[in-house]
Design a protein around this motif. Sequence first.
Motif, short mmCIF file in Angstrom:
data_model
loop_
_atom_site.label_atom_id
_atom_site.label_comp_id
_atom_site.label_asym_id
_atom_site.label_seq_id
_atom_site.Cartn_x
_atom_site.Cartn_y
_atom_site.Cartn_z
N THR A 219 0.84 -1.19 0.00
CA THR A 219 0.00 0.00 0.00
C THR A 219 0.88 1.25 0.00
O THR A 219 1.70 1.42 0.91
CB THR A 219 -0.91 0.03 1.24
OG1 THR A 219 -1.76 -1.13 1.21
CG2 THR A 219 -1.77 1.28 1.26
N THR A 233 1.37 -4.79 2.90
CA THR A 233 0.03 -5.16 3.36
C THR A 233 -0.50 -6.50 2.83
O THR A 233 -1.44 -7.05 3.40
CB THR A 233 -0.98 -4.06 2.97
OG1 THR A 233 -0.80 -3.74 1.57
CG2 THR A 233 -0.76 -2.81 3.80
N HIS A 234 0.05 -7.00 1.74
CA HIS A 234 -0.40 -8.28 1.18
C HIS A 234 -1.91 -8.29 0.94
O HIS A 234 -2.58 -9.29 1.17
CB HIS A 234 -0.06 -9.44 2.13
CG HIS A 234 1.39 -9.66 2.39
ND1 HIS A 234 1.87 -10.73 3.10
CD2 HIS A 234 2.47 -8.94 2.02
CE1 HIS A 234 3.19 -10.66 3.19
NE2 HIS A 234 3.58 -9.57 2.53
N ASP A 235 -2.45 -7.20 0.43
CA ASP A 235 -3.91 -7.12 0.29
C ASP A 235 -4.35 -6.71 -1.11
O ASP A 235 -5.48 -6.28 -1.31
CB ASP A 235 -4.48 -6.13 1.31
CG ASP A 235 -4.01 -4.70 1.10
OD1 ASP A 235 -3.09 -4.47 0.27
OD2 ASP A 235 -4.54 -3.80 1.78
N ARG A 236 -3.48 -6.88 -2.09
CA ARG A 236 -3.79 -6.44 -3.46
C ARG A 236 -2.84 -7.13 -4.44
O ARG A 236 -1.89 -7.81 -4.01
CB ARG A 236 -3.68 -4.93 -3.58
CG ARG A 236 -2.27 -4.38 -3.31
CD ARG A 236 -2.29 -2.89 -3.06
NE ARG A 236 -3.04 -2.60 -1.83
CZ ARG A 236 -3.63 -1.43 -1.58
NH1 ARG A 236 -3.53 -0.45 -2.46
NH2 ARG A 236 -4.28 -1.25 -0.45
N TRP A 262 -1.16 -13.27 -0.52
CA TRP A 262 -2.32 -12.37 -0.54
C TRP A 262 -3.13 -12.71 0.70
O TRP A 262 -3.95 -13.62 0.69
CB TRP A 262 -3.13 -12.56 -1.82
CG TRP A 262 -4.05 -11.43 -2.16
CD1 TRP A 262 -4.77 -10.68 -1.28
CD2 TRP A 262 -4.34 -10.91 -3.46
NE1 TRP A 262 -5.50 -9.73 -1.94
CE2 TRP A 262 -5.26 -9.85 -3.28
CE3 TRP A 262 -3.94 -11.26 -4.74
CZ2 TRP A 262 -5.77 -9.13 -4.36
CZ3 TRP A 262 -4.44 -10.53 -5.81
CH2 TRP A 262 -5.35 -9.47 -5.62
N ASP A 263 -2.90 -11.99 1.79
CA ASP A 263 -3.39 -12.39 3.11
C ASP A 263 -4.60 -11.61 3.59
O ASP A 263 -5.26 -12.03 4.55
CB ASP A 263 -2.26 -12.25 4.15
CG ASP A 263 -1.09 -13.17 3.84
OD1 ASP A 263 -1.35 -14.28 3.35
OD2 ASP A 263 0.07 -12.77 4.08
N ALA A 264 -4.91 -10.47 3.00
CA ALA A 264 -6.07 -9.68 3.38
C ALA A 264 -6.83 -9.28 2.12
O ALA A 264 -6.26 -9.25 1.02
CB ALA A 264 -5.65 -8.43 4.16
N ASN A 265 -8.13 -8.97 2.28
CA ASN A 265 -8.96 -8.71 1.10
C ASN A 265 -8.76 -9.85 0.09
O ASN A 265 -8.51 -9.60 -1.10
CB ASN A 265 -8.61 -7.36 0.46
CG ASN A 265 -8.86 -6.20 1.39
OD1 ASN A 265 -9.77 -6.23 2.21
ND2 ASN A 265 -8.05 -5.17 1.26
N VAL A 266 -8.89 -11.07 0.58
CA VAL A 266 -8.58 -12.25 -0.23
C VAL A 266 -9.41 -12.24 -1.51
O VAL A 266 -10.64 -12.10 -1.47
CB VAL A 266 -8.83 -13.53 0.58
CG1 VAL A 266 -8.61 -14.77 -0.29
CG2 VAL A 266 -7.91 -13.57 1.80
#
Length: 297
Positions: A219, A233-236, A262-266
């Motif tokens: 991010t 963040t690993h979210d995108r 990809w750990d968030a907002n999978v």
Amino acid sequence: MTPVNHDQGLGTPIPTRAGVGLKPEHYRTILEAGPDIGFFEVHAENYMGAGGPPHRYLTEIRGLYPLSLHGVGLSIGADRPLDRSHLNRLKGLIERYQPGLFSEHLAWSTHNTAYLDDLLPVPYTAESLSRVVSHIDEVQEALGRQMLLENPSTYLAFAESTYSEIDFIAELVRRTGCGLLLDVNNVHVASTNQQWDPIRYIDEYPLAHVQEIHLAGYTPEADEKGRPLLIDTHDRPVDDIVWDLYEHTIGRLGPVPTLIEWDANVPTWPQLKAEAERAEAIMFSAHRKEQARAVAR
């Protein structure tokens, strides 16, 4: 350093392909569709319970695909002894699922009896080096196998550091015989935040010891002075600039098992699989280009 039999306890080898982090949202799709994917990786701490649905699904998926195990809770860099109960649970998990690779972070995340919800940086000093070496030796001796160490995503540098990050990591490898997990996204994040040259970082890294690569999304933000600040963040999706850095890395290193984190907002399974397919395409295209250049020299 205690000698370690690096072959002991190894499960199905991780193929030189792209894999993805295994998420509960995708359990059923994976089991029903049997997608063509190189391997799956799980966070060890998510499976340290004795049983239940997570283990049932992981057991079925492990029967079909190679597995890599990624720890986030050992706190290798902490200024305190390792948690032996945590290490014993980790050993039991490794014996249960026989992963092809096991990795942890060059970071700390504990204080007294508290676990912090973050992976915090380690000062690169002789004292820290000695402590981390001792912890890696303890882990490898307890597990009876080699561990991989991941380079951190950092935001600040310690004034007391006397080693560069690369020299610190190279010395850890020399003293312990551990392997390395190169997180290319972390290289870009840390290089932007600390104004390093990411290409130079890759070129000077001890690439001969890298056995796995991670790619992830970050991010973009800004610090109080308006300078770029990247958060891991690993979210995108993986950013184009990280894909370019990955291509450069593969050109220097050759094909290596590569994981999409990809750990968030999978995302949906097709979107996650598409990221892995892109990694695999770059992996082999970059390698062929480097081979062609080598022949032409």
